[in-house]
Design a protein around this motif. Structure first.
Motif, PDB file in Angstrom:
ATOM      1  N   GLY A   1       0.798  -1.225   0.000  1.00 12.89           N
ATOM      2  CA  GLY A   1       0.000   0.000   0.000  1.00 12.89           C
ATOM      3  C   GLY A   1       0.827   1.269   0.000  1.00 12.89           C
ATOM      4  O   GLY A   1       0.279   2.372   0.006  1.00 12.89           O
ATOM      5  N   SER A   2       2.151   1.148  -0.037  1.00 11.57           N
ATOM      6  CA  SER A   2       3.026   2.320  -0.010  1.00 11.57           C
ATOM      7  C   SER A   2       3.036   3.029  -1.361  1.00 11.57           C
ATOM      8  O   SER A   2       2.701   2.443  -2.398  1.00 11.57           O
ATOM      9  CB  SER A   2       4.453   1.899   0.352  1.00 11.57           C
ATOM     10  OG  SER A   2       4.498   1.279   1.619  1.00 11.57           O
ATOM     11  N   SER A   3       3.464   4.295  -1.340  1.00 10.73           N
ATOM     12  CA  SER A   3       3.640   5.036  -2.587  1.00 10.73           C
ATOM     13  C   SER A   3       4.789   4.417  -3.385  1.00 10.73           C
ATOM     14  O   SER A   3       5.761   3.922  -2.811  1.00 10.73           O
ATOM     15  CB  SER A   3       3.950   6.507  -2.298  1.00 10.73           C
ATOM     16  OG  SER A   3       2.872   7.105  -1.630  1.00 10.73           O
TER      17      SER A   3
ATOM     18  N   ALA B   1      -0.498  -3.404 -13.052  1.00 10.23           N
ATOM     19  CA  ALA B   1      -0.198  -4.706 -12.453  1.00 10.23           C
ATOM     20  C   ALA B   1      -0.110  -4.598 -10.939  1.00 10.23           C
ATOM     21  O   ALA B   1      -0.585  -5.487 -10.212  1.00 10.23           O
ATOM     22  CB  ALA B   1       1.118  -5.253 -13.032  1.00 10.23           C
ATOM     23  N   ILE B   2       0.482  -3.519 -10.440  1.00 11.77           N
ATOM     24  CA  ILE B   2       0.557  -3.297  -8.991  1.00 11.77           C
ATOM     25  C   ILE B   2      -0.846  -3.147  -8.412  1.00 11.77           C
ATOM     26  O   ILE B   2      -1.187  -3.744  -7.383  1.00 11.77           O
ATOM     27  CB  ILE B   2       1.410  -2.053  -8.682  1.00 11.77           C
ATOM     28  CG1 ILE B   2       2.876  -2.304  -9.054  1.00 11.77           C
ATOM     29  CG2 ILE B   2       1.290  -1.657  -7.211  1.00 11.77           C
ATOM     30  CD1 ILE B   2       3.750  -1.068  -8.983  1.00 11.77           C
ATOM     31  N   HIS B   3      -1.679  -2.360  -9.075  1.00 10.39           N
ATOM     32  CA  HIS B   3      -3.055  -2.158  -8.605  1.00 10.39           C
ATOM     33  C   HIS B   3      -3.834  -3.473  -8.614  1.00 10.39           C
ATOM     34  O   HIS B   3      -4.527  -3.808  -7.638  1.00 10.39           O
ATOM     35  CB  HIS B   3      -3.761  -1.132  -9.490  1.00 10.39           C
ATOM     36  CG  HIS B   3      -5.227  -1.011  -9.223  1.00 10.39           C
ATOM     37  ND1 HIS B   3      -5.727  -0.370  -8.102  1.00 10.39           N
ATOM     38  CD2 HIS B   3      -6.314  -1.461  -9.925  1.00 10.39           C
ATOM     39  CE1 HIS B   3      -7.050  -0.426  -8.123  1.00 10.39           C
ATOM     40  NE2 HIS B   3      -7.429  -1.080  -9.211  1.00 10.39           N
ATOM     41  N   THR B   4      -3.709  -4.246  -9.697  1.00  7.48           N
ATOM     42  CA  THR B   4      -4.465  -5.494  -9.837  1.00  7.48           C
ATOM     43  C   THR B   4      -4.061  -6.527  -8.796  1.00  7.48           C
ATOM     44  O   THR B   4      -4.878  -7.338  -8.365  1.00  7.48           O
ATOM     45  CB  THR B   4      -4.261  -6.073 -11.249  1.00  7.48           C
ATOM     46  OG1 THR B   4      -4.676  -5.102 -12.222  1.00  7.48           O
ATOM     47  CG2 THR B   4      -5.069  -7.343 -11.458  1.00  7.48           C
TER      48      THR B   4
ATOM     49  N   SER C   1      -3.059  -5.778  -5.765  1.00 10.89           N
ATOM     50  CA  SER C   1      -3.193  -5.176  -4.438  1.00 10.89           C
ATOM     51  C   SER C   1      -4.580  -5.409  -3.854  1.00 10.89           C
ATOM     52  O   SER C   1      -5.511  -5.806  -4.566  1.00 10.89           O
ATOM     53  CB  SER C   1      -2.931  -3.667  -4.535  1.00 10.89           C
ATOM     54  OG  SER C   1      -4.060  -3.010  -5.089  1.00 10.89           O
ATOM     55  N   PRO C   2      -4.759  -5.144  -2.560  1.00  9.62           N
ATOM     56  CA  PRO C   2      -6.097  -5.247  -1.952  1.00  9.62           C
ATOM     57  C   PRO C   2      -7.090  -4.240  -2.531  1.00  9.62           C
ATOM     58  O   PRO C   2      -8.298  -4.357  -2.292  1.00  9.62           O
ATOM     59  CB  PRO C   2      -5.828  -4.950  -0.463  1.00  9.62           C
ATOM     60  CG  PRO C   2      -4.383  -5.267  -0.259  1.00  9.62           C
ATOM     61  CD  PRO C   2      -3.713  -4.896  -1.541  1.00  9.62           C
TER      62      PRO C   2
END
Length: 461
Positions: free
Chosen positions: A163-165, A182-185, A187-188
């Motif tokens: 969840g970090s920047s 890809a990071i968003h997908t 992630s929670p």
């Protein structure tokens, strides 16, 4: 001794068997409408039986074989069975599912052909294993076999979960937005919105109103309240692309949003709380811009919690064949074509190009080739005007081995596919002895299917 009576065989024993097997099975009539659809077919395609029955088979499966090389069509035309044809389908979630297909004519007791039956097996796990064996790593639309990309993608799940920047650095066209998605997908926040904003494309005032929104009367023509992306993306992820081109004034406002997790819409007096993850991307060297006084140092440290650098394509040329294959597969689905790959000459030209526009440039080149190429492999004359005739720079010594191996592997795979994986026929097509081909297959780590192609002749267009 007391005899036990065996239970009578039910009338619907065939249906019970079809429902219990793990292979998908369906039947079609002469109009190609689905008549039956078993439970495994539902699971693999994601399409309920009630929706599938009565529809044309190509509407349900959306396979690359449906247009020009339908195994079921050949079976019904010739009255012969076909086994283990490799293809893929697009399931209800629009994901590509690799399968093997076997077909047979559906006949009555008198021998009349009533339609066709097809069985198919999901090979997703086999495909994932193959990618691991040949060194391929894939997350979403990002495919790679380079060590630099592997190291970065290996930590992506942990970065996504944190969840970090995140700060993404890389030249234009290296795939920063793909990496952000890809990071968003992973992630929670994956079920919440993802929004990408190009900061360099908007002036400060417009960029601020787009991100934070405004109240009615905040400026001329602001007749009603408008929420910004920080409101509509609540709980999700915002990608601030080309953040290095923003002004000092905007950087100060963004810093406050990141520190306080709140913002003030234009024309408002009250803060609005915000739960949005920020991913920043730039093609600039932000450390140099900080040193030159063009980027705030405190904002740099705020967005630079995790830093991921995407290497340019010229430094990961071993990925070019993979990317070409990926773009061809994607465009075949979009354009309804069946382009089989690229020939050796075209691949050599593509491998030696420097790609100042990186992956985006390569994708544009393949798209250009798709306009001119209707079937078979892409050839040199399908590439953009003058591309094949330009001076081709020598490959860097450090990447020469990887480049040659990748080119050779693609040439061998193309020959195998064109000859239905018949090793002897592929060796003849390549002009080498069969034992030489076997050694190269082993050295290059090329994965081969269980069938060897000797039981049927090569399929010709």
């Amino acid at each position: 001794m007391k005899k036990t009576r065996s239970a009578p065989i039910p009338d619907n024993v065939t249906e019970i068997i079809l429902e219990s097997i793990s292979d998908g099975v369906f039947t079609v009539d002469h109009e190609w409408r689905i008549m039956s659809f078993n439970r495994a077919a539902e699971a693999i395609t994601g399409i309920p039986r009630a929706e599938a029955i009565g529809r044309h088979c190509w509407e349900v499966f959306r396979s690359n074989m449906c247009e020009d090389d339908c195994a079921l069509k050949r079976t019904m035309k010739e009255g012969t069975s076909l086994t283990n044809s490799s293809t893929y389908i697009i399931n209800s979630d629009k994901k590509r599912i690799p399968i093997t297909v076997s077909t047979a004519p559906l006949k009555s007791k008198s021998g009349e052909i009533l339609g066709g039956v097809e069985t198919f097996r999901d090979h997703s796990l086999v495909e994932a294993l193959r990618k691991r064996l040949d060194g391929r790593f894939q997350i979403g639309d990002i495919v790679s076999r380079s060590d630099a990309m592997h190291e970065m993608l290996a930590i992506l799940p942990m970065v996504a979960e944190s969840g970090s920047s995140v700060l993404l650095e890389g030249e234009t066209g290296t795939g920063k937005e793909l990496l952000a998605r890809a990071i968003h997908t992973a992630s929670p926040r994956k079920n919440k919105p993802f929004v990408a904003i190009n900061c360099s494309a908007l002036p400060d005032t417009l960029l601020e109103s787009e991100l934070f929104g405004y109240k009615a009367g905040a400026f001329t023509n602001a007749v009603k309240d408008k929420p910004g992306y920080f409101s509509v993306t609540e709980g999700g992820t915002i990608l601030l692309d080309e953040i290095g081109d923003t002004s000092a004034a905007f950087q100060a406002k963004l810093l406050r949003v990141l520190e306080d997790q709140a913002f003030v819409p234009l024309g408002a007096v009250k803060e609005v709380r915000s739960d949005v993850r920020v991913i920043a991307a730039t093609n600039k060297n932000l450390i140099d811009r900080v040193a030159d006084g063009k980027f705030r140092q405190d904002l740099f440290y705020r967005i630079n919690v995790v830093r991921m650098c995407l290497p340019p394509l010229r430094e990961r040329k071993e990925d070019i064949p993979l990317l070409i294959e990926h773009f061809i597969e994607k465009m075949n689905m979009v354009r309804g074509k069946a382009i089989s790959g690229v020939d050796t000459e075209a691949l050599h030209i593509l491998m030696c190009h420097d790609y100042p526009g990186n992956i985006r440039e390569l994708e544009n080149i393949i798209e250009h080739a798709f306009v001119l190429c209707n079937t078979g492999p892409i050839q040199a004359h399908h590439l953009p005007d003058g591309f094949a005739r330009q001076h081709l720079p020598s490959c860097e010594p450090a990447s020469l081995t990887n480049t040659l191996n990748s080119t050779e592997a693609v040439a061998i795979m193309n020959a195998l596919k064109q000859n239905s994986y018949n090793r002897l026929a592929a060796a003849k097509a390549l002009g080498m002895h069969k034992s030489t081909l076997f050694r190269k297959i082993k050295r290059l780590g090329i994965f081969l299917p269980e069938i060897d192609g000797r039981s049927k002749p090569p399929q010709r267009d």
